[in-house]
Motif scaffolding. Structure first.
Motif, PDB file in Angstrom:
ATOM      1  N   PHE A  79     -20.574 100.324  49.813  1.00  0.00           N
ATOM      2  CA  PHE A  79     -20.029  98.948  49.146  1.00  0.00           C
ATOM      3  C   PHE A  79     -21.020  97.996  49.375  1.00  0.00           C
ATOM      4  N   THR A 133     -19.808  92.244  50.837  1.00  0.00           N
ATOM      5  CA  THR A 133     -18.707  91.426  50.523  1.00  0.00           C
ATOM      6  C   THR A 133     -17.632  92.277  50.485  1.00  0.00           C
ATOM      7  N   SER A 134     -17.555  93.383  49.455  1.00  0.00           N
ATOM      8  CA  SER A 134     -16.733  94.376  49.174  1.00  0.00           C
ATOM      9  C   SER A 134     -16.240  95.031  50.463  1.00  0.00           C
ATOM     10  N   ARG A 170     -13.832  92.898  52.582  1.00  0.00           N
ATOM     11  CA  ARG A 170     -12.479  92.688  51.956  1.00  0.00           C
ATOM     12  C   ARG A 170     -11.791  94.015  52.209  1.00  0.00           C
TER      13      ARG A 170
END
Length: 64
Positions: free
Chosen positions: A43, A46-47, A50
């Motif tokens: 990832f 940021t991902s 989230r």
């Protein structure tokens, strides 16, 4: 030379010595299982944030 990642695990993620492990390094976050260390999910930071937020709030369900 790339610094090797430091893998972390949370005891609540373990079942029969198979644990979810996460490593933060540079511009990526890798996730794997200690029982089967390959393949890894990768990832962006940021991902990853989230994804974790979705899991914590119940916003992710199978099939979504």
């Amino acid at each position: 030379m790339e610094i090797p990642p430091i893998w972390r695990r949370k005891s609540s993620s373990c079942l029969d010595d198979h644990c979810v492990e996460v490593a933060f390094h540079g511009d990526r976050v890798d996730v794997t299982s200690s029982g089967v260390p390959a393949p890894r999910l990768t990832f962006t930071p940021t991902s990853w944030h989230r994804f974790v937020s979705g899991v914590r709030t119940g916003g992710l369900r199978p099939g979504d």
